[in-house]
Design an enzyme around this catalytic site. Structure first.
Site, short mmCIF file in Angstrom:
data_model
loop_
_atom_site.label_atom_id
_atom_site.label_comp_id
_atom_site.label_asym_id
_atom_site.label_seq_id
_atom_site.Cartn_x
_atom_site.Cartn_y
_atom_site.Cartn_z
CG ASP A 52 -1.87 1.12 1.30
OD1 ASP A 52 -2.63 1.27 0.33
OD2 ASP A 52 -1.88 1.86 2.32
CD GLU A 100 -2.15 2.70 -3.61
OE1 GLU A 100 -1.56 2.82 -2.52
OE2 GLU A 100 -3.20 3.30 -3.86
C1 NOJ Z 1 -4.53 3.05 -0.77
C2 NOJ Z 1 -5.62 2.06 -0.50
O1 NOJ Z 1 -5.93 1.38 -1.70
C3 NOJ Z 1 -6.79 2.83 0.07
O2 NOJ Z 1 -7.96 2.06 0.13
C4 NOJ Z 1 -6.38 3.38 1.40
O3 NOJ Z 1 -7.43 4.18 1.91
C5 NOJ Z 1 -5.12 4.23 1.29
N1 NOJ Z 1 -4.11 3.61 0.48
C6 NOJ Z 1 -4.53 4.49 2.66
O4 NOJ Z 1 -3.99 3.31 3.18
#
Ligand code: NOJ
Length: 580
Positions: free
Chosen positions: A214, A270
């Site tokens: 993440d 991500e």
């Molecule tokens: C990206 C995640 O996909 C999302 O759902 C989340 O709210 C944020 N990062 C914070 O962790």
């Protein structure tokens, strides 16, 4: 990095002849997938009941949204214990059974790891709050405000408030890039890095086959915390000072060397606000950082840059530019994961397609698109059914996700903007669109639950559901299965070159995919009107030797003599060019 995916842990049977890049990943938003115990919340035994459905789809990996213990203000992206499963999702035994069942079917399990922040309820943060001299103080980022009592700088969080929250007891502020109940961990502290590494090892020892990391590119901040000049921007205005920050590559390399490199896994980072050279640095194999970066740009194609809640119309030329960059211009050895929808965006059929008159047809065209692009595709649960946005949401009470609620509160309660306008924006875009429960059948609980679902079920379950599509040989589901099988049979779809044509065409999106063995041509009509495909002499020459493998309509070879074909709304054609 040479990686074999036949694990020596609990996954001995996973075949190793597939290049890891060829994985096709199915995102399970656990809370909304399948509820086994009637509490209205999806759970691990619920996934277990559906492993054959997942296997029949043909995907090679599932990515589970976070299942860690959490107060659920951001549904698991606010972790209180990195090694404990949230009781509402099940037990460790359920997890072990699930991983075994997936491995028995040659399906990998990718977990989420949330390394940038914890929940403010996490024991580390609770300890950190106790005093400035707490051994956990330095697990987070604490700074004094200025003499006038303002926060350390003017950054806004991704929820639109200040990125700093004051603790009245100690008088200092802590940094939160996301919500104030998600304090950022201090990655400068080696103990923090070690804690996260150990948490990842814990799951890897259980046989996990990789991670979706993440917010992978925000871990390193400019620790001088300068003010941003971008004061117009509502969310995340400090981004230039922590995206792809000064020590990020060092941190990821350390993660790779101390953890990832020891296991036969793959990792998906991500990351937004990345350019070609960033992705190359993150993913070139000789650098030893991550395996791929998930390409977010296409899902944000409608977002206004200063305020992600305001939408602009998307244009095919823009989509083509985005794809050209990531599929053609990126270094051949660097790698991306492709998704159009995920749990943070609206559903793809509702923004790139037409979820009213041409729902089925446009969902199919998008299936062909996603499954014929270079990269490692990720599809979101329900995408294989052509599930749509939740157009039935009509009040702020329908919204469960924190970003939309925070925006509504900020604009209406703090800035005094017109509640109707803001509500309209929020209803149009919120993340709950992709989080409504999976539509397994047409019953009241959609086969998802026998209880009261945590989020409302889309009433279009009556027309759009897995049971009905299982029985229909021409369903969106059937096409997804065929496209996934085709992609698995033909590595050219994953690894081959991407050569777009007709760049200036406003409706047709067409590209060649090629490797040493094969050459394919994909032609898609991205519009709700019929459009004419004019053949250049080169293309006509190639099509004389082509076989249409997946076509929305019959392909008439006689059209080649006419020099053009008429493509129906959202038509799709996948041609395999045979040798002369
Ligand atoms: C990206 C995640 O996909 C999302 O759902 C989340 O709210 C944020 N990062 C914070 O962790």
């Amino acid at each position: 990095m040479s990686k074999s995916l036949d694990s020596t842990r609990s996954s001995k049977q996973l075949s190793s002849d597939m290049n890891w890049k060829e994985n096709i990943v199915y995102e399970i938003y656990v809370r909304s997938f399948n509820d086994s115990d009637g509490d209205g919340i999806g759970d691990l035994p619920g996934i277990m009941e559906k492993v054959d459905y997942i296997a029949d789809l043909g995907v090679t990996a599932v990515w589970l949204s976070p299942i860690f213990d959490s107060p659920n203000r951001d549904y698991g992206y606010d972790v209180v214990d990195y090694r404990k499963i949230h009781p509402e999702y099940g037990t460790m035994e359920d997890f072990e059974n699930l991983i075994q069942a997936l491995h028995d079917r040659q399906i990998r399990l990718i977990m989420e790891i949330v390394p940038n922040h914890t929940s403010s309820d996490h024991p580390w943060f609770q300890e950190s709050l106790k005093s400035k001299s707490s051994p956990y103080r330095d697990y987070y980022i604490w700074r004094a405000g200025d003499e006038k009592g303002n926060p350390p700088n003017n950054w806004t969080s991704f929820l639109g408030d200040s990125s700093w929250e004051k603790d009245e007891e100690t008088g200092e502020y802590y940094l939160h890039t996301y919500a104030k109940h998600q304090p950022d961990l201090n990655w400068e502290n080696p103990k923090v890095r070690q804690e996260i590494a150990q948490a990842m090892e814990f799951w890897l020892e259980k046989g996990t086959d990789g991670f979706r990391v993440d917010t992978a590119n925000v871990l390193s901040k400019d620790m001088s915390f300068p003010d941003t000049e971008d004061t117009e921007r509502i969310q995340g205005s400090g981004e230039p000072f922590y995206k792809n920050g000064p020590r990020i590559h060092e941190y990821l390399r350390e993660m790779h060397d101390s953890v990832f490199s020891k296991y036969p896994i793959f990792t998906m980072g991500e990351a937004s606000q990345v350019e070609l050279e960033d992705v190359e640095k993150y993913t070139l194999p000789n650098r030893g950082e991550l395996d791929l970066i998930l390409m977010i740009e296409a899902s944000k194609i409608c977002d206004e840059s200063n305020d992600m809640w305001q939408s602009k119309p998307w244009e095919l030329s823009h989509l083509k530019d985005i794809m050209r960059k990531w599929l053609k211009d990126l270094h051949n050895e660097a790698w991306i994961g492709m998704y159009l929808s995920n749990h943070d965006h609206v559903r793809m059929v509702s923004y790139l397609g037409d979820d009213e008159q041409y729902r089925e047809q446009s969902a199919k065209m998008l299936a062909v698109f996603l499954m014929t692009l270079r990269g490692t595709p990720n599809l979101l649960q329900g995408e294989e059914l052509g599930m749509t946005n939740a157009h039935f949401f009509n009040s702020i009470d329908d919204i469960k996700e924190q970003q939309a609620l925070a925006y509504y509160h900020l604009m209406v309660d703090e800035r005094g903007e017109d509640p109707e306008t803001i509500l309209r924006r929020v209803l149009h875009k919120n993340r709950d669109h992709s989080r409504t429960p999976m539509q397994w059948n047409d019953e009241e609980g959609a086969g998802f639950t026998t209880g009261k679902p945590w989020q409302r079920i889309n009433p279009n379950r009556e027309e759009i559901n897995a049971k009905q599509q299982e029985e229909d040989p021409n369903s969106v589901l059937d096409l997804y299965r065929r496209m996934i099988a085709l992609r698995r049979e033909h590595p050219v779809m994953t690894l081959g070159t991407y050569e777009p044509i007709l760049d200036d065409h406003e409706h047709i999106y067409a590209y060649f995919r090629e490797n040493e063995q094969e050459r394919w041509l994909v032609v898609l009509n991205f519009s709700r009107t019929a459009t004419v495909f004019e053949y250049s002499s080169d293309i006509a020459a190639e099509l004389r030797h082509a076989e249409c493998i997946v076509c929305s309509d019959e392909w008439n070879i006689d059209d080649l003599n006419e020099g053009q074909s008429k493509l129906q709304p959202y038509a799709y054609y996948v041609f395999r060019i045979k040798e002369n």
